[in-house]
Design a protein around this motif. Structure first.
Motif, mmCIF file in Angstrom:
data_model
loop_
_atom_site.group_PDB
_atom_site.id
_atom_site.type_symbol
_atom_site.label_atom_id
_atom_site.label_comp_id
_atom_site.label_asym_id
_atom_site.label_seq_id
_atom_site.Cartn_x
_atom_site.Cartn_y
_atom_site.Cartn_z
ATOM 1 N N LEU A 440 -40.354 36.326 -38.297
ATOM 2 C CA LEU A 440 -39.303 35.312 -38.309
ATOM 3 C C LEU A 440 -38.593 35.280 -39.661
ATOM 4 O O LEU A 440 -37.373 35.096 -39.734
ATOM 5 C CB LEU A 440 -39.894 33.936 -37.992
ATOM 6 N N CYS A 441 -39.368 35.479 -40.737
ATOM 7 C CA CYS A 441 -38.798 35.484 -42.088
ATOM 8 C C CYS A 441 -37.776 36.603 -42.246
ATOM 9 O O CYS A 441 -36.649 36.377 -42.711
ATOM 10 C CB CYS A 441 -39.917 35.640 -43.116
ATOM 11 N N MET A 442 -38.148 37.819 -41.846
ATOM 12 C CA MET A 442 -37.229 38.945 -41.958
ATOM 13 C C MET A 442 -36.022 38.759 -41.041
ATOM 14 O O MET A 442 -34.892 39.142 -41.380
ATOM 15 C CB MET A 442 -37.955 40.245 -41.611
ATOM 16 N N SER A 443 -36.246 38.168 -39.881
ATOM 17 C CA SER A 443 -35.141 37.925 -38.953
ATOM 18 C C SER A 443 -34.159 36.913 -39.542
ATOM 19 O O SER A 443 -32.937 37.086 -39.432
ATOM 20 C CB SER A 443 -35.684 37.413 -37.614
ATOM 21 N N ALA A 444 -34.688 35.865 -40.184
ATOM 22 C CA ALA A 444 -33.823 34.860 -40.817
ATOM 23 C C ALA A 444 -32.990 35.493 -41.924
ATOM 24 O O ALA A 444 -31.789 35.213 -42.066
ATOM 25 C CB ALA A 444 -34.670 33.719 -41.374
ATOM 26 N N ALA A 445 -33.610 36.382 -42.725
ATOM 27 C CA ALA A 445 -32.884 37.063 -43.798
ATOM 28 C C ALA A 445 -31.782 37.951 -43.231
ATOM 29 O O ALA A 445 -30.676 38.032 -43.782
ATOM 30 C CB ALA A 445 -33.854 37.890 -44.638
ATOM 31 N N ALA A 446 -32.075 38.606 -42.106
ATOM 32 C CA ALA A 446 -31.085 39.482 -41.471
ATOM 33 C C ALA A 446 -29.900 38.683 -40.939
ATOM 34 O O ALA A 446 -28.747 39.107 -41.083
ATOM 35 C CB ALA A 446 -31.741 40.277 -40.340
ATOM 36 N N VAL A 447 -30.172 37.530 -40.337
ATOM 37 C CA VAL A 447 -29.100 36.684 -39.792
ATOM 38 C C VAL A 447 -28.178 36.201 -40.914
ATOM 39 O O VAL A 447 -26.945 36.195 -40.778
ATOM 40 C CB VAL A 447 -29.690 35.492 -39.015
ATOM 41 N N VAL A 448 -28.769 35.797 -42.046
ATOM 42 C CA VAL A 448 -27.957 35.365 -43.197
ATOM 43 C C VAL A 448 -27.077 36.509 -43.683
ATOM 44 O O VAL A 448 -25.894 36.317 -43.991
ATOM 45 C CB VAL A 448 -28.864 34.855 -44.344
ATOM 46 N N GLU A 449 -27.638 37.723 -43.736
ATOM 47 C CA GLU A 449 -26.862 38.877 -44.202
ATOM 48 C C GLU A 449 -25.746 39.236 -43.225
ATOM 49 O O GLU A 449 -24.650 39.649 -43.640
ATOM 50 C CB GLU A 449 -27.790 40.079 -44.422
ATOM 51 N N ILE A 450 -26.006 39.089 -41.923
ATOM 52 C CA ILE A 450 -24.957 39.341 -40.923
ATOM 53 C C ILE A 450 -23.776 38.406 -41.165
ATOM 54 O O ILE A 450 -22.609 38.828 -41.146
ATOM 55 C CB ILE A 450 -25.520 39.155 -39.497
ATOM 56 N N LYS A 451 -24.069 37.131 -41.393
ATOM 57 C CA LYS A 451 -23.006 36.151 -41.650
ATOM 58 C C LYS A 451 -22.283 36.476 -42.950
ATOM 59 O O LYS A 451 -21.045 36.382 -43.034
ATOM 60 C CB LYS A 451 -23.611 34.736 -41.711
ATOM 61 N N ARG A 452 -23.042 36.901 -43.981
ATOM 62 C CA ARG A 452 -22.431 37.231 -45.271
ATOM 63 C C ARG A 452 -21.487 38.420 -45.132
ATOM 64 O O ARG A 452 -20.354 38.404 -45.645
ATOM 65 C CB ARG A 452 -23.526 37.531 -46.305
ATOM 66 N N LEU A 453 -21.916 39.450 -44.421
ATOM 67 C CA LEU A 453 -21.088 40.641 -44.237
ATOM 68 C C LEU A 453 -19.868 40.348 -43.360
ATOM 69 O O LEU A 453 -18.809 40.970 -43.523
ATOM 70 C CB LEU A 453 -21.921 41.776 -43.626
ATOM 71 N N GLN A 454 -20.032 39.417 -42.443
ATOM 72 C CA GLN A 454 -18.885 39.006 -41.621
ATOM 73 C C GLN A 454 -17.782 38.414 -42.502
ATOM 74 O O GLN A 454 -16.600 38.731 -42.337
ATOM 75 C CB GLN A 454 -19.337 37.995 -40.572
ATOM 76 N N LEU A 455 -18.173 37.579 -43.457
ATOM 77 C CA LEU A 455 -17.214 36.999 -44.394
ATOM 78 C C LEU A 455 -16.619 38.073 -45.301
ATOM 79 O O LEU A 455 -15.437 38.015 -45.662
ATOM 80 C CB LEU A 455 -17.885 35.909 -45.231
ATOM 81 N N VAL A 456 -17.445 39.052 -45.695
ATOM 82 C CA VAL A 456 -16.959 40.154 -46.529
ATOM 83 C C VAL A 456 -15.801 40.864 -45.830
ATOM 84 O O VAL A 456 -14.749 41.139 -46.438
ATOM 85 C CB VAL A 456 -18.102 41.151 -46.834
ATOM 86 N N ARG A 457 -15.980 41.176 -44.543
ATOM 87 C CA ARG A 457 -14.935 41.889 -43.797
ATOM 88 C C ARG A 457 -13.707 41.010 -43.572
ATOM 89 O O ARG A 457 -12.567 41.477 -43.679
ATOM 90 C CB ARG A 457 -15.499 42.384 -42.470
ATOM 91 N N GLU A 458 -13.934 39.729 -43.255
ATOM 92 C CA GLU A 458 -12.808 38.833 -43.001
ATOM 93 C C GLU A 458 -11.944 38.629 -44.235
ATOM 94 O O GLU A 458 -10.717 38.490 -44.139
ATOM 95 C CB GLU A 458 -13.331 37.478 -42.496
ATOM 96 N N LEU A 459 -12.573 38.632 -45.418
ATOM 97 C CA LEU A 459 -11.850 38.378 -46.662
ATOM 98 C C LEU A 459 -11.406 39.670 -47.355
ATOM 99 O O LEU A 459 -10.847 39.633 -48.453
ATOM 100 C CB LEU A 459 -12.723 37.553 -47.620
ATOM 101 N N GLY A 460 -11.720 40.804 -46.747
ATOM 102 C CA GLY A 460 -11.306 42.080 -47.322
ATOM 103 C C GLY A 460 -11.989 42.401 -48.634
ATOM 104 O O GLY A 460 -11.375 42.948 -49.554
ATOM 105 N N LEU A 461 -13.291 42.103 -48.736
ATOM 106 C CA LEU A 461 -14.030 42.297 -49.987
ATOM 107 C C LEU A 461 -15.001 43.475 -49.929
ATOM 108 O O LEU A 461 -15.876 43.601 -50.791
ATOM 109 C CB LEU A 461 -14.815 41.016 -50.333
ATOM 110 N N VAL A 462 -14.823 44.334 -48.939
ATOM 111 C CA VAL A 462 -15.772 45.435 -48.746
ATOM 112 C C VAL A 462 -15.886 46.315 -49.981
ATOM 113 O O VAL A 462 -16.982 46.738 -50.378
ATOM 114 C CB VAL A 462 -15.364 46.285 -47.521
ATOM 115 N N ASP A 463 -14.763 46.581 -50.638
ATOM 116 C CA ASP A 463 -14.772 47.500 -51.790
ATOM 117 C C ASP A 463 -14.993 46.785 -53.120
ATOM 118 O O ASP A 463 -14.964 47.428 -54.169
ATOM 119 C CB ASP A 463 -13.450 48.270 -51.839
ATOM 120 N N GLU A 464 -15.189 45.488 -53.071
ATOM 121 C CA GLU A 464 -15.380 44.719 -54.297
ATOM 122 C C GLU A 464 -16.795 44.142 -54.354
ATOM 123 O O GLU A 464 -17.264 43.556 -53.382
ATOM 124 C CB GLU A 464 -14.352 43.586 -54.383
#
Length: 584
Positions: A440-464
């Motif tokens: 559950l711990c690793m799954s929670a960390a993965a879910v947070v990272e999915i949300k973080r990467l979603q914001l990265v793509r939406e804000l165009g910060l992939v290369d930064e």
């Protein structure tokens, strides 16, 4: 045999026959003068309070040095980042290897108490050396001038490293002995004391985390804002209190006698069974060799009941025709007792359970590595305060502090009503729950990272390589779940390796339990290396590039969650087959 030895054997037999309801303990323990331990005068919580005090001070001293050590290497000794990280990794790895030295000395020669006492003095010398290296100007390199930072001289670095590795040696003598020594204060043969022993393991881990919280907050602040001399001096003074706490409780302690070299006994069984490999093991196990005394031939150990597993090892306890003819049963390299053979069988049965702890430790290693890297690329401003990414580990310690009393005072009484077991869950069930929570711990960390990467793509910060507007507080659940997993798995491990270990091998098994932490870190590094090698082929940035915004850290977390699930399934298979040791 001399009259003195006759008296000792009779005395040993007397208290080893005790069923736990008499005046003396029934587990073979003695008091500080070597006499059978009186139940109402020694041991239990009155003695354990000194053991817990000793451990709390030692952990506070250790974390007071280790938590902020990287900044001392970078800012004071002017080490490079890679060199500083390598030095600390090597030192921490040594801290988990030296317990094997302390365990063998304790089980073979000194016993747990005197091993702890001797190594605390080594520890204190190391702490004093380290404090002096941070307090005397001649032992430190000169301050930086216009971004030019002189490196530490060979002599200056030698003093620092000497102190550091004396601490590693000191903690190696304390770690494998301190929690078994505390557990020794409760009589295995007394049902009421056995329940208290289960509670002891919980509060033992609780005291460790209190020490960690104080070190990672107050002492780190003192080191950064007041000075390294006093920042190292306070843990050194605490180590002095640690030694005082140990010695103050001496008259109350119960002691287990060292039973001789466990490694030698293991080798004797292997050699004897190989020497008699052509003999057939009889169906009647009463024909196997065992001493006629009530006490075992191994000092301080109770006899073990014969088991039908690994029958090939029983050949070591076969009495050959030549031995019967000459009446010579004294060569342990040719003839071993059933108890000695069962010691090795127990270690082999415990091995798969031990191995599953390595994967759990690999998950635990993420708290100080990838969890921190992930947190750096999140919004760390809360109100007017910028939170260091590494400080989120505080919630792991808080989680342990919350879960220990909940488990001890709420969960155990409730579960006990349904299972009828004196400690609610068995040790194996408890460890299994912790392994599940780690998924559950690793799954929670993965879910947070999915949300973080979603914001990265939406804000165009992939290369930064910049933080995204997602609060770092979203990491709290993964730290909190990891703390809960610790309470179930790590504490369950401590209890399991104490209870199931042969009486004369408890320090060694404790050291092997601690070794999973070191091997888990190495496994984590190995997995990371393999994943990076595979995912960076063809010019791809891979799952875990320097700029995490380009990667997929969530995939790595899911991989660890999957490995943890597989590890749990393997654990369930072996835990169901596991047969607990039985005293004869």
């Amino acid at each position: 045999m001399s009259s003195h030895e006759d008296e000792r054997v009779l005395l040993d037999d007397k208290f080893l026959q005790n069923d736990g309801s008499g005046v003396y303990t029934g587990d073979g323990s003695v008091d500080s003068k070597g006499r059978p331990a009186l139940k109402d005068k020694t041991g239990q919580w009155k003695a354990c309070s000194f053991v817990l005090g000793t451990f709390f001070c030692e952990r506070l001293a250790f974390y007071g040095i280790s938590t902020n050590l990287v900044n001392y290497l970078l800012d004071t000794l002017h080490e490079g980042t890679v060199d500083a990280a390598t030095a600390i990794t090597n030192w921490k790895g040594t801290c988990y290897l030296t317990p094997l030295i302390g365990a063998i000395i304790a089980d073979t020669y000194w016993g747990r108490y005197w091993t702890i006492a001797g190594f605390t003095l080594v520890y204190l010398i190391g702490m004093c050396t380290l404090t002096l290296s941070a307090s005397i100007p001649a032992l430190e390199p000169a301050a930086c001038v216009n971004s030019v930072c002189p490196e530490a001289t060979t002599a200056q670095y030698a003093v620092f490293i000497t102190g550091l590795y004396l601490i590693a040696l000191g903690t190696g003598g304390i770690k494998p002995c301190i929690w078994p020594f505390g557990a020794d204060q409760f009589d295995d043969s007394d049902p009421q004391e056995r329940v208290k022993k289960g509670s002891y393991f919980n509060w033992f881990y609780f005291s460790q985390n209190i020490g960690a919280i104080i070190a990672s907050s107050l002492l780190v602040w003192i080191q950064d804002d007041v000075g390294w001399g006093i920042g190292f001096g306070i843990p050194t003074a605490v180590m002095g209190v640690c030694i005082a706490s140990l010695f103050l409780g001496t008259s109350l302690y119960r002691f287990q006698k060292p039973g001789g070299s466990p490694l030698t006994r293991i080798c004797q069984v292997l050699v004897a069974s190989y020497h008699k490999r052509n003999l057939k093991v009889p169906e009647d196990d009463s024909l196997l060799y065992e001493t006629q005394d009530i006490s075992s031939a191994i000092v301080g150990s109770r006899k073990l009941e014969h088991s039908n597993e690994l029958r090939c090892l029983d050949k070591a306890a076969l009495v050959s025709d030549a031995e019967i003819e000459y009446g010579d049963f004294s060569n342990p390299w040719r003839l071993c007792t059933v108890t000695q053979v069962e010691e090795l069988k127990i270690l082999i049965r415990m091995f798969p359970i031990w191995a599953t702890g390595i994967v759990f430790s690999a998950v635990y290693a993420q708290m100080s590595t990838l969890f921190v890297v992930q947190g750096k690329l999140m919004d760390r401003v809360v109100g007017s305060v910028t939170i260091p990414a590494a400080s989120l580990s505080f919630f792991n310690f808080v989680s342990v502090i919350i879960w220990v009393p909940i488990y001890d005072t709420i969960i155990i009484p409730i579960v006990k009503k349904y299972t009828g077991k004196e400690r609610g869950f068995s040790q194996l069930e408890r460890m299994g729950i912790g392994l599940f929570v780690s998924i559950l711990c690793m799954s929670a960390a993965a879910v947070v990272e999915i949300k973080r990467l979603q914001l990265v793509r939406e804000l165009g910060l992939v290369d930064e390589e910049v933080a995204v507007p997602l609060s770092i507080l979203w990491q709290i659940p993964q730290y909190f779940l990891l703390g809960a997993a610790e309470v179930f798995t790590f504490i369950g491990q401590h209890e399991f390796f104490y209870e199931q270990a042969p009486d004369a091998m408890r320090s060694l098994c404790s050291a092997l339990s601690l070794l999973t932490n070191s091997l888990g870190s190495y496994l984590s590094s190995l997995i990371l290396t393999i994943v990076t090698s595979i995912t960076t082929q063809g010019g791809s940035p891979g799952w875990i590039p320097d700029n995490l915004n380009e990667g997929h850290l969530d995939y790595f977390y899911w991989l660890l969650a999957g490995l943890s699930l597989l590890n749990l399934l393997v654990y369930m298979v072996f835990s169901r087959r596991y047969k607990e040791k039985k005293a004869a």
